[in-house]
Design an enzyme around this catalytic site. Structure first.
Site, short mmCIF file in Angstrom:
data_model
loop_
_atom_site.label_atom_id
_atom_site.label_comp_id
_atom_site.label_asym_id
_atom_site.label_seq_id
_atom_site.Cartn_x
_atom_site.Cartn_y
_atom_site.Cartn_z
N HIS A 231 -17.51 33.16 1.73
CA HIS A 231 -17.70 34.57 2.10
C HIS A 231 -16.35 35.22 2.34
CE1 HIS A 231 -19.64 37.99 4.30
NE2 HIS A 231 -18.47 38.00 4.91
N GLU A 232 -15.50 34.57 3.13
CA GLU A 232 -14.18 35.16 3.41
C GLU A 232 -13.32 35.20 2.15
OE1 GLU A 232 -13.92 36.75 6.01
OE2 GLU A 232 -15.63 35.89 7.07
N HIS A 235 -14.08 38.34 0.11
CA HIS A 235 -13.36 39.57 0.42
C HIS A 235 -12.02 39.62 -0.31
CE1 HIS A 235 -16.16 40.97 3.39
NE2 HIS A 235 -15.97 39.96 4.21
N GLU A 269 -19.48 43.68 2.53
CA GLU A 269 -20.07 42.48 3.14
C GLU A 269 -21.16 41.89 2.25
OE1 GLU A 269 -18.97 40.87 5.68
OE2 GLU A 269 -17.44 42.35 6.17
#
Length: 377
Positions: A231-232, A235, A269
């Site tokens: 997920h990170e 970004h 997100e």
């Protein structure tokens, strides 16, 4: 410009915010292969233990091979000081290494680094960007091939190598056929490197530090979840796809999978959620304690807000567009190509403007997917 601090949240928990030949990578680490001219080789398999959050809250301890992890052969031919003699990466499927030198060695050992070529790395701190390292057992009077067998990452460092190994999954699906870099924005030899900062003494983390260091910061137990790692990284990948640009994000502190935030927050997100689930081939988010949250939703799902200001609605729409039976050809490749060319401030712009320009459908199955997740344009 804003600091993007994303931490992996759950329902009603706030979100705080290569290789060489095998991976098609060029010019990263020069390896000395085992050849007839090599007179001293150390071989073996690098493995690491890890707590498996994807398996549930019991987080069973697993052992797996460490793929595409950097190694260095250190040694000396006489009584002097050991120097670095060769470097390479472990096998992409089996974690094997073959570290060789052209002359016999009085002493030799293999040093392992928490990085993969020059494409990604795990470092100790923002102000101490050195890899974690450890050395294998030392061998003396090395001539010919010495098999070290299974070499295990020390338990205190295992989470650093889990991050290194997990990032392979995203790299392999990055959908960039034009270079070995993360995106087509860059060419071989000029690739950007993603940096993760992991400190076992720090509990806080789970965010991408934009626009400051652009590093991902993880707290002590956060690498237990592959979804959190990816997920990170998602970004950072979106920032790379947009040529080191990023949407102006507001209304994102706090933010939740199933609740309203803002169009910009839900887009960034939701995209990061979808990156993790797509790379791992599932339809959920997993937290570092082993609990998880499904992206299954429709108009009747209890507790979910509606529309494109809800990151779970955006993320699930993307996953369904990219699905094997979805309208985008069974993968995310055309979206990745689109994002490399066109900047989208929010999901509405991505769907209503940039998809048509790229020849991607916004009617029929695509429109039904969004409507099923309560998004209508």
């Amino acid at each position: 410009m804003q600091l993007i601090r994303r931490s992996a949240g759950r329902r009603l928990r706030a979100f705080g915010a290569v290789l060489i030949t095998t991976l098609g990578l060029t010019a990263a680490v020069a390896a000395t292969p085992a050849t007839a001219a090599a007179n001293a080789c150390l071989t073996g398999t690098l493995v690491f233990d890890h707590l498996d959050a994807e398996a549930g809250t019991s987080k069973p301890l697993r052992t797996q091979v460490a793929r595409n992890a950097n190694w260095e052969l250190w040694g000396r031919t006489g009584s002097g000081t050991a120097t670095r003699l060769a470097a390479g990466i472990t096998g992409a499927s089996d974690g094997r290494f073959t570290a060789c030198h052209t002359a016999s060695l009085a002493e030799a050992y293999v040093r392992f680094r928490s990085s993969s070529t020059s494409m990604w790395r795990v470092v100790k701190a923002a102000n101490n960007t050195t890899d974690y390292t450890f050395d294998s057992a030392r061998r003396t009077n090395v001539s010919g091939t010495h098999d070290l067998g299974t070499v295990k990452v020390p338990s205190t460092l295992q989470r650093a190598w889990k991050v290194v190994d997990t990032l392979n999954v995203l790299y392999w699906k990055r959908a960039n056929p034009s270079s070995s870099c993360w995106t087509a924005r860059q060419s071989d030899g000029r690739c950007d490197q993603i940096t993760f900062v992991w400190d076992p003494k720090v509990a806080d983390g789970g965010y991408w530090d934009y626009p400051n260091t652009n590093y991902v910061f993880l707290g002590n137990t956060m690498p237990d979840s592959k979804h959190l790692i990816l997920h990170e990284a998602g970004h950072w990948l979106q920032w790379q796809l947009y040529g080191r640009a990023f949407p102006v994000v507001d209304g994102c502190n706090p933010h939740y999978i199933e609740k309203h935030s803002s169009e910009s927050c839900a887009w960034t997100e939701g995209f990061a959620d979808a990156v993790a689930a797509y790379a791992l081939g599932d339809y959920r988010y997993v937290y570092d304690d082993g609990s998880s949250y499904s992206f299954e939703n429709d108009a009747s799902t209890p507790g979910w807000d509606d529309g494109d200001t809800v990151q779970g609605r955006v993320g699930s729409s993307l996953l369904d567009l990219w699905a094997a039976d979805g309208p985008d050809g069974g993968n995310w490749n055309r979206t990745i190509a689109l994002m490399t060319r066109d900047f989208s401030q929010d999901f509405r712009e991505y769907f209503t403007e940039d998809r048509p320009a790229a020849g991607l459908s916004t009617a029929g199955a695509a429109e039904r997917i969004l409507a099923g997740h309560t998004i209508r344009y």
